[in-house]
Design an enzyme around this catalytic site. Structure first.
Site, PDB file in Angstrom:
ATOM      1  CD  GLN A 101       2.439  -6.780   2.307  1.00 57.64           C
ATOM      2  OE1 GLN A 101       1.886  -7.660   1.612  1.00 57.64           O
ATOM      3  NE2 GLN A 101       3.062  -7.383   3.252  1.00 57.64           N
ATOM      4  CG  HIS A 119      -0.719  -2.871  -0.457  1.00 55.79           C
ATOM      5  ND1 HIS A 119      -0.959  -3.981   0.276  1.00 55.79           N
ATOM      6  CD2 HIS A 119      -0.229  -3.290  -1.715  1.00 55.79           C
ATOM      7  CE1 HIS A 119      -0.479  -5.048  -0.459  1.00 55.79           C
ATOM      8  NE2 HIS A 119      -0.062  -4.616  -1.686  1.00 55.79           N
ATOM      9  CB  CYS A 127     -11.007  12.591  -8.049  1.00 56.98           C
ATOM     10  SG  CYS A 127     -12.356  12.315  -8.931  1.00 56.98           S
ATOM     11  CB  CYS A 147     -13.479  15.209  -7.474  1.00 53.93           C
ATOM     12  SG  CYS A 147     -12.209  16.045  -8.477  1.00 53.93           S
ATOM     13  CB  CYS A 150     -13.848  15.920 -12.381  1.00 51.33           C
ATOM     14  SG  CYS A 150     -14.074  14.463 -11.469  1.00 51.33           S
ATOM     15  N   GLY A 187       6.280  -9.138   9.857  1.00 52.40           N
ATOM     16  CA  GLY A 187       4.891  -8.752  10.412  1.00 52.40           C
ATOM     17  C   GLY A 187       3.797  -8.906   9.146  1.00 52.40           C
ATOM     18  CB  THR A 188       3.637  -9.456   5.824  1.00 55.07           C
ATOM     19  OG1 THR A 188       3.002  -9.766   4.609  1.00 55.07           O
ATOM     20  CG2 THR A 188       5.131 -10.001   5.483  1.00 55.07           C
ATOM     21  CB  SER A 189       0.005 -13.555   6.286  1.00 54.76           C
ATOM     22  OG  SER A 189      -0.575 -12.638   5.384  1.00 54.76           O
ATOM     23  CG  ASN A 213       4.953 -13.277  10.684  1.00 56.14           C
ATOM     24  OD1 ASN A 213       4.554 -11.750  10.511  1.00 56.14           O
ATOM     25  ND2 ASN A 213       4.013 -14.174  10.851  1.00 56.14           N
TER      26      ASN A 213
HETATM   27  N1  APR Z   1       4.865  -8.989  15.534  1.00 60.43           N
HETATM   28  C1  APR Z   1       5.083  -9.777  14.336  1.00 60.43           C
HETATM   29  N2  APR Z   1       4.226 -10.208  13.616  1.00 60.43           N
HETATM   30  C2  APR Z   1       2.732 -10.010  13.975  1.00 60.43           C
HETATM   31  C3  APR Z   1       2.564  -9.466  15.086  1.00 60.43           C
HETATM   32  C4  APR Z   1       3.666  -8.796  15.787  1.00 60.43           C
HETATM   33  N3  APR Z   1       3.179  -8.078  16.852  1.00 60.43           N
HETATM   34  N4  APR Z   1       1.077  -9.486  15.104  1.00 60.43           N
HETATM   35  C5  APR Z   1       0.660 -10.084  14.187  1.00 60.43           C
HETATM   36  N5  APR Z   1       1.685 -10.586  13.429  1.00 60.43           N
HETATM   37  C6  APR Z   1       1.741 -11.304  12.131  1.00 60.43           C
HETATM   38  C7  APR Z   1       0.661 -12.438  12.113  1.00 60.43           C
HETATM   39  O1  APR Z   1       0.950 -13.600  12.538  1.00 60.43           O
HETATM   40  C8  APR Z   1       0.522 -12.255  10.447  1.00 60.43           C
HETATM   41  O2  APR Z   1       1.312 -13.218   9.901  1.00 60.43           O
HETATM   42  O3  APR Z   1       1.564 -10.423  11.039  1.00 60.43           O
HETATM   43  C9  APR Z   1       0.855 -10.937  10.091  1.00 60.43           C
HETATM   44  C10 APR Z   1      -0.073 -10.313   9.254  1.00 60.43           C
HETATM   45  O4  APR Z   1      -0.631 -10.543   8.229  1.00 60.43           O
HETATM   46  P1  APR Z   1      -2.026 -10.054   7.489  1.00 60.43           P
HETATM   47  O5  APR Z   1      -2.993  -9.946   8.677  1.00 60.43           O
HETATM   48  O6  APR Z   1      -2.155 -11.022   6.487  1.00 60.43           O
HETATM   49  O7  APR Z   1      -1.387  -8.508   7.127  1.00 60.43           O
HETATM   50  P2  APR Z   1      -0.191  -8.376   5.783  1.00 60.43           P
HETATM   51  O8  APR Z   1       0.617  -9.620   5.544  1.00 60.43           O
HETATM   52  O9  APR Z   1       0.120  -7.106   5.985  1.00 60.43           O
HETATM   53  O10 APR Z   1      -1.426  -8.387   4.499  1.00 60.43           O
HETATM   54  C11 APR Z   1      -1.070  -8.072   3.250  1.00 60.43           C
HETATM   55  O11 APR Z   1      -3.167  -8.134   2.266  1.00 60.43           O
HETATM   56  O12 APR Z   1      -5.145  -7.616   2.046  1.00 60.43           O
HETATM   57  C12 APR Z   1      -3.929  -7.155   1.864  1.00 60.43           C
HETATM   58  O13 APR Z   1      -3.763  -4.987   1.535  1.00 60.43           O
HETATM   59  C13 APR Z   1      -3.802  -5.811   2.509  1.00 60.43           C
HETATM   60  O14 APR Z   1      -1.608  -4.960   2.901  1.00 60.43           O
HETATM   61  C14 APR Z   1      -2.461  -6.191   3.210  1.00 60.43           C
HETATM   62  C15 APR Z   1      -1.941  -7.166   2.713  1.00 60.43           C
END
Ligand code: APR
Length: 244
Positions: A101, A119, A127, A147, A150, A187-189, A213
């Site tokens: 992402q 993403h 453009c 651009c 265009c 590493g994603t929420s 995470n």
């Molecule tokens: N190691 C592992 N996890 C980590 C670390 C780390 N060092 N630092 C932070 N985190 C975790 C946080 O606890 C959180 O749960 O990474 C997660 C990041 O979550 P977000 O900030 O929500 O990012 P993400 O999940 O990538 O967001 C997804 O949302 O708005 C859209 O396009 C945007 O790509 C993004 C998408």
């Protein structure tokens, strides 16, 4: 850190692994996660209020400048041990798909090959009208570059809120989630769709789900293995435990 022997057994015998990463993987490279508070001039804005077609229509210069600031922030940044651990995992796994992402390009920079940028990528610009990609643009600080084909306004090649994801990448990501033996969510929420649905597609396919995470997420109760901590610390140790 000791890993459950069952997890190591699954991983070392797996030939098909899919990984979804989010901003947390880049956090240890010094990049703020998407939901970290913004800083400096940008602290007055929430990312959601800038990363949308409406925001760009309302004030294209403000949105362009935010991405210019973010491109600058990425310029001095290097991949961290977590990125490199995923490169090694890919080299040892016959079928490996890295779905991200993140728009910072750090996975490719680290050497990952099969990367699906769901993403987009802030280093790419296109453009807003005709979609022509461009690598170079005027850096007139007073207005948004236009651009050369265009004359339309240029915009970052990223997916904004309310926009659909690139079809090819999403279809490949779903295929990988549905056919893998192990699915990592790192590493994603897990808050944003459709990326967040990939882990569930993998689970429905009977894959082993592993979450790496810093803190629990809505996915945590549904995973087979929850490894909480920093991805830059956990992933290298996991790769070492798998392949020595
Ligand atoms: N190691 C592992 N996890 C980590 C670390 C780390 N060092 N630092 C932070 N985190 C975790 C946080 O606890 C959180 O749960 O990474 C997660 C990041 O979550 P977000 O900030 O929500 O990012 P993400 O999940 O990538 O967001 C997804 O949302 O708005 C859209 O396009 C945007 O790509 C993004 C998408």
């Amino acid at each position: 850190m000791d890993f459950p022997s069952e997890l190591i057994r699954f991983l070392t015998s797996a030939t098909r692994i899919a990984v979804l990463t989010g901003a947390g993987v880049s956090q240890e490279s010094g990049l703020r996660t998407f939901r970290d508070a913004q800083i400096g001039f940008w602290a007055q804005y929430k990312p959601e209020d800038l990363a949308s077609p409406e925001a760009f229509a309302r004030d294209p210069k403000l949105v362009w400048d935010w991405y210019a600031w973010r491109r600058e922030a990425v310029k001095g940044v290097r991949p961290n041990a977590g990125h490199y651990a995923l490169v090694e995992m890919e080299s040892k796994t016959p079928e490996f798909t890295l779905i991200t992402q993140n728009v910072d390009g750090l996975h490719r920079f680290a050497g990952s090959k099969n990367v699906l940028e769901l993403h987009g990528n802030i280093q790419r610009v296109r453009c807003a009208d005709c979609g022509t990609f461009t690598e170079i643009w005027g850096d007139d600080s007073e207005s948004v570059p236009t651009c050369t084909v265009c004359g339309g306004l240029l915009r970052p090649d990223v997916v904004w809120f309310g926009e659909s994801l690139p079809r090819g990448e999403l279809e490949s990501a779903v295929l990988a989630a549905r056919s893998c033996q192990v699915f990592f969510s790192i590493g994603t929420s897990g808050l944003v769709q459709p990326a967040a649905a990939l882990a569930h597609a993998a689970r429905n396919n009977g894959s082993v789900i592993v979450e790496v995470n810093a803190e629990p997420t809505p996915l945590t109760p549904k995973v087979d293995f929850a490894l909480h901590g920093k991805s830059g610390e956990i992933l290298p140790k996991l790769v070492k435990a798998m392949w020595g």
